[in-house]
Design a protein around this motif. Structure first.
Motif, PDB file in Angstrom:
ATOM      1  N   PRO A  22       0.854  -1.193   0.000  1.00 42.15           N
ATOM      2  CA  PRO A  22       0.000   0.000   0.000  1.00 42.15           C
ATOM      3  C   PRO A  22       0.889   1.242   0.000  1.00 42.15           C
ATOM      4  O   PRO A  22       1.775   1.378   0.835  1.00 42.15           O
ATOM      5  CB  PRO A  22      -0.785  -0.132   1.304  1.00 42.15           C
ATOM      6  N   LEU A  23       0.669   2.111  -0.954  1.00 45.45           N
ATOM      7  CA  LEU A  23       1.486   3.319  -1.070  1.00 45.45           C
ATOM      8  C   LEU A  23       0.620   4.491  -1.521  1.00 45.45           C
ATOM      9  O   LEU A  23      -0.397   4.293  -2.193  1.00 45.45           O
ATOM     10  CB  LEU A  23       2.614   3.133  -2.090  1.00 45.45           C
ATOM     11  N   VAL A  60     -10.808  -2.665   1.594  1.00 47.65           N
ATOM     12  CA  VAL A  60      -9.767  -2.148   2.486  1.00 47.65           C
ATOM     13  C   VAL A  60      -9.028  -3.256   3.221  1.00 47.65           C
ATOM     14  O   VAL A  60      -8.004  -3.002   3.862  1.00 47.65           O
ATOM     15  CB  VAL A  60     -10.333  -1.112   3.488  1.00 47.65           C
ATOM     16  N   ARG A  61      -9.507  -4.498   3.095  1.00 47.16           N
ATOM     17  CA  ARG A  61      -8.764  -5.615   3.682  1.00 47.16           C
ATOM     18  C   ARG A  61      -7.377  -5.732   3.043  1.00 47.16           C
ATOM     19  O   ARG A  61      -6.434  -6.179   3.705  1.00 47.16           O
ATOM     20  CB  ARG A  61      -9.524  -6.925   3.512  1.00 47.16           C
ATOM     21  N   VAL A  62      -7.248  -5.355   1.784  1.00 50.28           N
ATOM     22  CA  VAL A  62      -5.942  -5.448   1.123  1.00 50.28           C
ATOM     23  C   VAL A  62      -4.952  -4.497   1.796  1.00 50.28           C
ATOM     24  O   VAL A  62      -3.815  -4.870   2.085  1.00 50.28           O
ATOM     25  CB  VAL A  62      -6.041  -5.155  -0.387  1.00 50.28           C
ATOM     26  N   LEU A 133      -8.418   2.774   6.325  1.00 51.01           N
ATOM     27  CA  LEU A 133      -7.242   3.297   5.618  1.00 51.01           C
ATOM     28  C   LEU A 133      -6.387   4.146   6.558  1.00 51.01           C
ATOM     29  O   LEU A 133      -5.154   4.022   6.583  1.00 51.01           O
ATOM     30  CB  LEU A 133      -7.659   4.132   4.413  1.00 51.01           C
ATOM     31  N   GLU A 134      -7.024   5.012   7.321  1.00 48.68           N
ATOM     32  CA  GLU A 134      -6.281   5.869   8.252  1.00 48.68           C
ATOM     33  C   GLU A 134      -5.565   5.037   9.312  1.00 48.68           C
ATOM     34  O   GLU A 134      -4.418   5.314   9.663  1.00 48.68           O
ATOM     35  CB  GLU A 134      -7.218   6.881   8.912  1.00 48.68           C
ATOM     36  N   LEU A 135      -6.239   4.008   9.834  1.00 50.47           N
ATOM     37  CA  LEU A 135      -5.603   3.178  10.857  1.00 50.47           C
ATOM     38  C   LEU A 135      -4.455   2.367  10.255  1.00 50.47           C
ATOM     39  O   LEU A 135      -3.427   2.149  10.911  1.00 50.47           O
ATOM     40  CB  LEU A 135      -6.616   2.251  11.529  1.00 50.47           C
ATOM     41  N   ARG A 168     -16.340  -6.768   5.561  1.00 49.70           N
ATOM     42  CA  ARG A 168     -14.947  -6.620   5.131  1.00 49.70           C
ATOM     43  C   ARG A 168     -14.209  -5.577   5.974  1.00 49.70           C
ATOM     44  O   ARG A 168     -13.053  -5.774   6.343  1.00 49.70           O
ATOM     45  CB  ARG A 168     -14.876  -6.231   3.643  1.00 49.70           C
ATOM     46  N   GLU A 169     -14.889  -4.479   6.292  1.00 50.43           N
ATOM     47  CA  GLU A 169     -14.260  -3.435   7.096  1.00 50.43           C
ATOM     48  C   GLU A 169     -14.010  -3.931   8.524  1.00 50.43           C
ATOM     49  O   GLU A 169     -12.976  -3.620   9.119  1.00 50.43           O
ATOM     50  CB  GLU A 169     -15.129  -2.170   7.123  1.00 50.43           C
TER      51      GLU A 169
END
Length: 196
Positions: A22-23, A60-62, A133-135, A168-169
């Motif tokens: 993730p970038l 967002v699991r990825v 994403l933030e976490l 998923r979240e």
């Protein structure tokens, strides 16, 4: 501040083995910049094979998986570059490096998009997805932040997850909270005050 797009970047080693991370891609005029830290597999791969895929996903699991050691996700071949993308993504960009700006900490690889493709409709992130994403970003910076800052951020992000998360979240959040729990065990304990 430049625009930054959080995505999943796939690079390939000289032998073709894929690596996903993730970038945040940084907008720079007509180019998108990949700025991996030294040392990193993404950096090594970009030097060996100056191309990448940016897979834009609503799963967002990825993101959570990549920062918690769950890095095996289904991939499929790219169209115009040597490499691969996430098999399940909303859209992807294929990027070719056109310029490298060396740096002691984070070399910058300026890329042009050689191919872009949409695979399904984009419905946007809900608040829980944004919180995950933030976490995920926060958990990569635990060594740089005070425990008080981490706990304050976590308390705020938990609100969105409790109100708007789907399965998923919730799964992604659980993986990240495992990492937070492990980090908490490394913190020095606060000595108890003895009554006077």
């Amino acid at each position: 501040m430049p625009r930054i797009v959080e995505t999943i970047v796939t690079t390939a080693a000289a032998d073709g083995v894929a690596h996903i991370a993730p970038l945040g891609l940084i907008a720079d005029g007509p180019h998108w910049v990949i700025a991996p830290f030294k040392p990193s597999k993404t950096l090594d791969n970009l030097r060996a094979n100056p191309a990448a895929c940016a897979s834009h996903t609503d799963d967002v699991r990825v993101f959570a998986g990549c920062v918690t050691g769950r890095k095996v996700w289904p991939l499929t071949d790219a169209t115009t570059i040597k490499g691969s993308r996430l098999a399940s993504c909303v859209a992807h960009w294929e990027l070719r490096v056109v310029r490298v700006i060396e740096d002691e900490l984070r070399p910058r690889f300026a890329c042009e998009i050689t191919h872009r493709e949409s695979h399904e409709s984009w419905e946007g992130f809900n608040r829980a997805q944004a919180a995950v994403l933030e976490l995920a970003v926060l958990t990569t910076r635990l060594h740089m932040l005070s425990p008080e800052k981490v706990e304050a951020e976590l308390k705020y992000l938990e609100i969105a997850v409790s109100k708007t998360a789907g399965h998923r979240e919730q799964e992604a959040w659980g993986w990240l909270m495992e990492k937070i729990a492990a980090w908490r065990t490394t913190l020095p304990s606060t000595p108890r005050k003895t009554p006077s």
